[in-house]
Design a protein around this motif. Structure first.
Motif, PDB file in Angstrom:
ATOM      1  N   PHE A   1       0.846  -1.188   0.000  1.00  0.00           N
ATOM      2  CA  PHE A   1       0.000   0.000   0.000  1.00  0.00           C
ATOM      3  C   PHE A   1       0.884   1.241   0.000  1.00  0.00           C
ATOM      4  CE2 PHE A   1      -2.615   3.074   2.668  1.00  0.00           C
ATOM      5  CZ  PHE A   1      -3.389   3.502   1.594  1.00  0.00           C
ATOM      6  N   LEU A   2       0.697   2.089  -1.001  1.00  0.00           N
ATOM      7  CA  LEU A   2       1.435   3.352  -1.110  1.00  0.00           C
ATOM      8  C   LEU A   2       0.462   4.496  -0.862  1.00  0.00           C
ATOM      9  CD1 LEU A   2       4.001   4.987  -1.872  1.00  0.00           C
ATOM     10  CD2 LEU A   2       3.214   4.894  -4.259  1.00  0.00           C
ATOM     11  N   GLN A   3       0.816   5.385   0.066  1.00  0.00           N
ATOM     12  CA  GLN A   3      -0.077   6.487   0.423  1.00  0.00           C
ATOM     13  C   GLN A   3       0.712   7.781   0.590  1.00  0.00           C
ATOM     14  OE1 GLN A   3      -1.880   6.232   4.312  1.00  0.00           O
ATOM     15  NE2 GLN A   3      -0.007   5.514   5.293  1.00  0.00           N
ATOM     16  N   SER A   4      -0.012   8.885   0.618  1.00  0.00           N
ATOM     17  CA  SER A   4       0.628  10.198   0.706  1.00  0.00           C
ATOM     18  C   SER A   4       0.785  10.634   2.156  1.00  0.00           C
ATOM     19  CB  SER A   4      -0.196  11.226  -0.061  1.00  0.00           C
ATOM     20  OG  SER A   4      -1.519  11.300   0.447  1.00  0.00           O
ATOM     21  N   ARG A   5       1.891  11.316   2.406  1.00  0.00           N
ATOM     22  CA  ARG A   5       2.134  11.943   3.700  1.00  0.00           C
ATOM     23  C   ARG A   5       1.579  13.360   3.655  1.00  0.00           C
ATOM     24  NH1 ARG A   5       7.308  11.796   3.677  1.00  0.00           N
ATOM     25  NH2 ARG A   5       7.495   9.789   4.770  1.00  0.00           N
ATOM     26  N   PHE A   6       0.914  13.777   4.743  1.00  0.00           N
ATOM     27  CA  PHE A   6       0.310  15.107   4.793  1.00  0.00           C
ATOM     28  C   PHE A   6       1.210  16.059   5.571  1.00  0.00           C
ATOM     29  CE2 PHE A   6      -3.956  12.676   4.867  1.00  0.00           C
ATOM     30  CZ  PHE A   6      -3.922  12.534   3.484  1.00  0.00           C
ATOM     31  N   SER A   7       1.561  17.159   4.944  1.00  0.00           N
ATOM     32  CA  SER A   7       2.357  18.186   5.625  1.00  0.00           C
ATOM     33  C   SER A   7       1.849  19.560   5.175  1.00  0.00           C
ATOM     34  CB  SER A   7       3.844  18.026   5.286  1.00  0.00           C
ATOM     35  OG  SER A   7       4.616  18.997   5.984  1.00  0.00           O
ATOM     36  N   PRO A   8       1.184  20.300   6.061  1.00  0.00           N
ATOM     37  CA  PRO A   8       0.914  19.978   7.462  1.00  0.00           C
ATOM     38  C   PRO A   8      -0.155  18.891   7.594  1.00  0.00           C
ATOM     39  CG  PRO A   8      -0.234  21.980   6.854  1.00  0.00           C
ATOM     40  CD  PRO A   8       0.621  21.615   5.672  1.00  0.00           C
ATOM     41  N   PRO A   9      -0.262  18.280   8.760  1.00  0.00           N
ATOM     42  CA  PRO A   9      -1.263  17.224   8.955  1.00  0.00           C
ATOM     43  C   PRO A   9      -2.679  17.773   8.789  1.00  0.00           C
ATOM     44  CG  PRO A   9      -0.286  17.879  11.054  1.00  0.00           C
ATOM     45  CD  PRO A   9       0.532  18.523   9.995  1.00  0.00           C
ATOM     46  N   HIS A  10      -3.578  16.913   8.347  1.00  0.00           N
ATOM     47  CA  HIS A  10      -4.979  17.305   8.187  1.00  0.00           C
ATOM     48  C   HIS A  10      -5.696  17.217   9.531  1.00  0.00           C
ATOM     49  CE1 HIS A  10      -5.053  16.214   3.602  1.00  0.00           C
ATOM     50  NE2 HIS A  10      -4.113  17.081   3.923  1.00  0.00           N
ATOM     51  N   SER A  11      -6.551  18.197   9.777  1.00  0.00           N
ATOM     52  CA  SER A  11      -7.333  18.227  11.020  1.00  0.00           C
ATOM     53  C   SER A  11      -8.549  19.118  10.801  1.00  0.00           C
ATOM     54  CB  SER A  11      -6.482  18.764  12.178  1.00  0.00           C
ATOM     55  OG  SER A  11      -6.233  20.155  12.016  1.00  0.00           O
ATOM     56  N   SER A  12      -9.319  19.298  11.857  1.00  0.00           N
ATOM     57  CA  SER A  12     -10.506  20.154  11.768  1.00  0.00           C
ATOM     58  C   SER A  12     -10.130  21.614  11.577  1.00  0.00           C
ATOM     59  CB  SER A  12     -11.356  19.999  13.035  1.00  0.00           C
ATOM     60  OG  SER A  12     -10.600  20.332  14.183  1.00  0.00           O
ATOM     61  N   LEU A  13      -8.878  21.954  11.804  1.00  0.00           N
ATOM     62  CA  LEU A  13      -8.443  23.341  11.668  1.00  0.00           C
ATOM     63  C   LEU A  13      -8.145  23.723  10.225  1.00  0.00           C
ATOM     64  CD1 LEU A  13      -6.015  23.601  14.729  1.00  0.00           C
ATOM     65  CD2 LEU A  13      -8.415  24.291  14.602  1.00  0.00           C
ATOM     66  N   ASN A  14      -7.815  22.745   9.388  1.00  0.00           N
ATOM     67  CA  ASN A  14      -7.393  23.101   8.031  1.00  0.00           C
ATOM     68  C   ASN A  14      -8.024  22.254   6.923  1.00  0.00           C
ATOM     69  OD1 ASN A  14      -6.106  20.647   8.273  1.00  0.00           O
ATOM     70  ND2 ASN A  14      -4.026  21.472   8.246  1.00  0.00           N
ATOM     71  N   HIS A  15      -8.956  21.373   7.277  1.00  0.00           N
ATOM     72  CA  HIS A  15      -9.516  20.504   6.239  1.00  0.00           C
ATOM     73  C   HIS A  15     -11.017  20.344   6.447  1.00  0.00           C
ATOM     74  CE1 HIS A  15      -9.788  17.148   3.374  1.00  0.00           C
ATOM     75  NE2 HIS A  15      -8.615  17.554   2.938  1.00  0.00           N
ATOM     76  N   GLU A  16     -11.758  20.558   5.383  1.00  0.00           N
ATOM     77  CA  GLU A  16     -13.216  20.573   5.468  1.00  0.00           C
ATOM     78  C   GLU A  16     -13.784  19.233   5.935  1.00  0.00           C
ATOM     79  OE1 GLU A  16     -16.830  22.242   5.572  1.00  0.00           O
ATOM     80  OE2 GLU A  16     -14.946  23.288   5.115  1.00  0.00           O
ATOM     81  N   PHE A  17     -13.163  18.138   5.537  1.00  0.00           N
ATOM     82  CA  PHE A  17     -13.704  16.824   5.889  1.00  0.00           C
ATOM     83  C   PHE A  17     -13.777  16.627   7.402  1.00  0.00           C
ATOM     84  CE2 PHE A  17     -13.206  12.355   6.962  1.00  0.00           C
ATOM     85  CZ  PHE A  17     -14.225  11.779   6.240  1.00  0.00           C
ATOM     86  N   PHE A  18     -12.791  17.124   8.132  1.00  0.00           N
ATOM     87  CA  PHE A  18     -12.744  16.922   9.580  1.00  0.00           C
ATOM     88  C   PHE A  18     -13.472  18.021  10.353  1.00  0.00           C
ATOM     89  CE2 PHE A  18      -8.989  14.602   8.083  1.00  0.00           C
ATOM     90  CZ  PHE A  18      -9.190  13.391   8.695  1.00  0.00           C
ATOM     91  N   ARG A  19     -13.855  19.087   9.658  1.00  0.00           N
ATOM     92  CA  ARG A  19     -14.498  20.199  10.358  1.00  0.00           C
ATOM     93  C   ARG A  19     -15.829  19.751  10.943  1.00  0.00           C
ATOM     94  NH1 ARG A  19     -13.420  23.964   6.774  1.00  0.00           N
ATOM     95  NH2 ARG A  19     -11.427  24.332   7.824  1.00  0.00           N
ATOM     96  N   GLY A  20     -16.024  20.035  12.221  1.00  0.00           N
ATOM     97  CA  GLY A  20     -17.256  19.645  12.900  1.00  0.00           C
ATOM     98  C   GLY A  20     -17.200  18.294  13.565  1.00  0.00           C
ATOM     99  N   LYS A  21     -16.183  17.498  13.265  1.00  0.00           N
ATOM    100  CA  LYS A  21     -16.063  16.198  13.929  1.00  0.00           C
ATOM    101  C   LYS A  21     -15.493  16.406  15.331  1.00  0.00           C
ATOM    102  CE  LYS A  21     -15.866  13.261   9.868  1.00  0.00           C
ATOM    103  NZ  LYS A  21     -16.366  14.293   8.942  1.00  0.00           N
TER     104      LYS A  21
END
Length: 801
Positions: free
Chosen positions: A561-581
């Motif tokens: 499995f090859l996947q991407s590293r996130f820099s900066p990391p994704h969180s509710s502060l900078n990514h819509e998917f996590f916002r509100g979780k």
């Protein structure tokens, strides 16, 4: 009084209307009989809704709308009359329904047959007149009976008020301080929800006190009431031993049908049946003669109900997310195979029926003691239960287990704290024990790791896969076309070395987001997708979806499995998917579990923004040989073992004691480790009875500033264990670690207990629900409880099974 006047006036009007005005009116309107019949039906039903308290809409299917009034009146004579009224109403409604469908005389003739009346008694025109007059007369008779019952009720209530005024006054009892206030509320609002009338509330003081002492619990029991029935109902049922099951056919019946999502779940369960049975045999041998209590369990899948939108079912066949359904199918299978009593609901009506929800708007408690030891649901189901269980939700919420894909951290779970400190979201603030939230992956030890399973291969299958691998074949992780958008650069590099395959859903035309050099198979059934993975060398993700089951399935089938590293990391502060979780977790890659708990050679995490690093990884992967691998905790046996331990040992209905505070707390049973780096449980210290996990597995470290307890424990090869926080929440623990506390304070803060620098201040936790492994601040050095864990089973300590 208003309600009584409304009843009497309505009865009078209908009586007058039925006896005098109706025949004359019919004579003039006979040519418009179809329209008129509909009007009569509508007016008649409106009358009934008004004069009989509007209870029609509050009853469940199959109940008489007069049952509530029967409960109110209570007398044998009233009940008999009302039963007759109910029969009359049902006959009237049937007649009106038939008449409303009439187009001409021939249709009228057929309707007469349906109603089991002779056809020759219903000539066109005259028969219609007689039928409508008969219906009106029935309504008039009903109104007269209602008038008589209401008069009788007034007389009865008057006698109660005169003869029992003293016994129906709100008692002054310090053990029930809210009683008088609740009686006042009932006086003003008892008609706000029909459920109060269902329980016998009729506007009298006695009915208020009976309800508040026997249905709710705000007033003391009335000495003149018979308490035998209530005492008999509270007697617990005898315990029954759970026995492993090997036939899952009944489970498939329990799961129901009619939804694409349920069909998908049932197919998965069928396919994995042999593995579940084999896993149960292994676990049975491991547990030996250990007694297992059989639990009665309700599983309510809230996101599949029509009330929540059921957004998943229509997307099952279109490449939508299936991770939740994979997990729910495996949860149902595990609970059933473990031998527990199971009930499955996917509609609000089924939920209400199984819980014993009274008719009305959800203000009243359940009609019966909750018949389930445990309830597994999701956030949608949690909200539905709160709306319909009344006070019973607070009473029984300790039995609920919430399947929560991404987790809920304590700071978001505590309603008051979340509101005051900006942690309130659409999904948190339930004030549950954080361990009641059960996640798909072990995100944070604050929650319980539920998981799911991947298909396990035997040795023969593993050898066949190794021999049939294509060294230059890659499969892209992503069944929706939107995932491919903007990924041309990565795909171009990959295409230089490998043949690329996709499984993107489409109806008629190939999605334009998928390049022409990609061989797109369309959406594949699970067995065919598994075969594709068994041929492929590489399974590649483009950053979304987060933390799904597919990468584990690919690794189990021998893919890298090859996947991407996130820099900066994704969180509710900078990514819509996590916002509100309800989590502040930072995600450093598409699949953190695969990166942290599996890693190379099976999992490669690279910076996709660096083309050279990406291309170098592709080249290295082509020459890397791996065997199929599946972590034990994602096998059927691993999941059975984990859920068994939770069911037998997790008890959130025993209220936690107050967190010990400051110097007044008893001395902690710890000693400083020989290397003076952490605390250990003293060998001569007594163990807390019933504590789970066993407290002698505890190790405590003081984290460096800005480091969360989750990471601090992992640094030492251990897992943070939030249930151990109360043992550390004392000044003595700081002293044992040789921390100089110039002052010690107790406050509500999800980072406490902690040591603050500068200032040499020690802080203890005031609210037990806020003990949290997650969270950090550069101001604090957190005091962290850690424990060991079983190999391949991070959720359980060495002695937890």
């Amino acid at each position: 009084m208003y309600s009584l006047i409304k009843h009497l006036c309505s009865a009078y009007l209908v009586k007058r209307w039925g006896a005098m005005a109706l025949p004359a009116l019919l004579t003039h309107l006979l040519p418009l009989r179809r329209l008129f019949v509909l009007g009569i039906g509508f007016f008649t039903l409106c009358f009934l809704m008004t004069s009989l308290g509007g209870q029609f809409s509050t009853r469940r299917l199959g109940d008489s709308p007069f049952t509530i009034r029967t409960e109110v009146m209570g007398g044998p004579e009233s009940r008999g009359v009302l039963r007759k009224m109910s029969d009359l109403l049902e006959l009237m409604v049937k007649r009106m329904d038939a008449l409303a469908r009439l187009e001409n005389g021939s249709e009228l003739h057929r309707a007469g047959g349906d109603l089991h009346l002779p056809a020759d008694r219903m000539p066109p025109g005259a028969g219609l007149m007689e039928r409508i007059q008969a219906i009106a007369q029935n309504v008039s008779d009903i109104a007269v009976k209602v008038d008589q019952i209401l008069r009788h009720s007034l007389l009865l209530h008057s006698k109660v008020s005169e003869g029992g005024r003293d016994q129906c006054e709100a008692p002054s009892d310090p053990k029930f301080p809210d009683c008088s206030g609740k009686v006042e509320w009932m006086r003003a609002r008892w008609t706000s929800d029909p459920c109060y009338a269902f329980f016998g509330v009729d506007g009298t003081e006695c009915s208020f006190l009976i309800y508040l002492s026997e249905v709710e619990w705000f007033c003391p029991p009335l000495p003149w009431r018979n308490q035998t029935a209530a005492q008999r109902a509270s007697k617990p049922l005898p315990k029954v031993q759970a026995v492993f099951r090997s036939n899952l056919s009944h489970l498939l019946d329990l799961m129901g049908s009619g939804k694409e999502s349920l069909i998908f779940m049932k197919k998965r369960t069928k396919r994995l049946t042999a593995q579940w049975v084999l896993a149960a045999q292994r676990l049975a041998q491991k547990l030996g003669a250990t007694w297992r209590d059989q639990k009665q369990i309700l599983v309510h899948i809230g996101f599949l109900t029509e009330e929540s939108g059921d957004v998943f079912s229509p997307r099952v066949l279109k490449g939508g997310p299936l991770g939740e359904m994979v997990q729910w199918a495996d949860i149902l299978a595990a609970l059933y195979v473990l031998g527990h009593g199971l009930r499955v609901t996917v509609s609000l009506k089924e939920l209400q029926s199984n819980l014993g929800v009274p008719p009305g708007r959800g203000s009243c408690p359940l009609t019966i003691p909750l018949p389930f030891d445990l309830i597994y649901t999701d956030y949608h189901g949690l909200q539905q239960m709160k709306q319909h269980m009344g006070l019973s939700f607070k009473k029984y919420r300790c039995r609920i287990r919430v399947i929560d894909t991404f987790g809920t951290e304590p700071a978001y779970n505590h309603e008051e704290y979340a509101t005051l400190h900006g942690y309130r979201t659409n999904w948190g603030y339930w004030n549950l024990n954080p361990k009641q939230f059960m996640t798909m992956f072990p995100h944070t030890p604050d929650n319980s790791f539920m998981g799911f399973v991947s298909e396990e291969l035997n040795e023969t299958e593993k050898q066949l896969i190794k021999g049939g691998k294509a060294s230059n074949m890659a499969v892209v992780y992503g069944k929706e076309a939107s995932i491919w958008k903007g990924k041309e650069k990565f795909l171009g590099i990959l295409n230089k070395y490998m043949e690329i395959h996709g499984t993107v859903y489409y109806e008629s035309q190939r999605p334009p987001e998928v390049p022409a050099f990609v061989k797109n198979h369309g959406l594949l059934p699970q067995p065919e997708f598994q075969q594709l993975l068994r041929k492929a060398k590489l399974f590649i993700g483009f950053g979304f979806p987060y933390e799904g089951p597919a990468p584990l399935e690919a690794i189990a089938n021998g893919c890298i499995f090859l996947q991407s590293r996130f820099s900066p990391p994704h969180s509710s502060l900078n990514h819509e998917f996590f916002r509100g979780k309800p989590t502040s977790r930072e995600v450093f890659s598409q699949h953190p579990y695969a990166e942290n708990f599996i890693g190379k050679p099976h999992v490669w995490t690279v910076d996709y923004n660096n083309s050279e690093e990406f291309e170098a990884a592709i080249k290295a992967i082509m020459t890397t040989q791996v065997d199929p691998y599946l972590p034990y905790e994602y096998t059927c046996e691993g999941m059975l073992e984990r859920i068994h331990a939770y069911i037998q040992h997790q008890d959130f209905c025993t209220a936690p004691g107050p967190a010990p505070q400051g110097a007044h707390a008893p001395q902690s049973p710890f000693v400083l480790a020989p290397n003076a780096t952490h605390l250990e449980w003293a060998q001569n210290a007594s163990l807390t009875p019933g504590a789970w996990p066993p407290v002698n597995s505890l190790r405590a470290w003081l984290a460096v500033p800005g480091r969360a307890c989750t990471d601090t424990c992992l640094d030492h090869g251990l897992i943070c264990e939030p249930s151990f926080f109360p043992f550390l929440n004392s000044q003595d623990a700081f002293l044992k670690l040789q921390v100089p506390c110039d002052s010690t304070e107790s406050e509500m803060n999800h980072l406490y207990p902690a040591f603050a620098q500068p200032g040499q201040e020690c802080y203890l936790q005031k609210e037990p629900l806020l003990f949290s492994c997650a969270g950090s601040n550069t101001k604090y050095r957190r005091l962290c409880p850690c424990r060991d864990f079983r190999k391949g089973q991070v959720a359980l300590c060495q002695g937890c099974l």
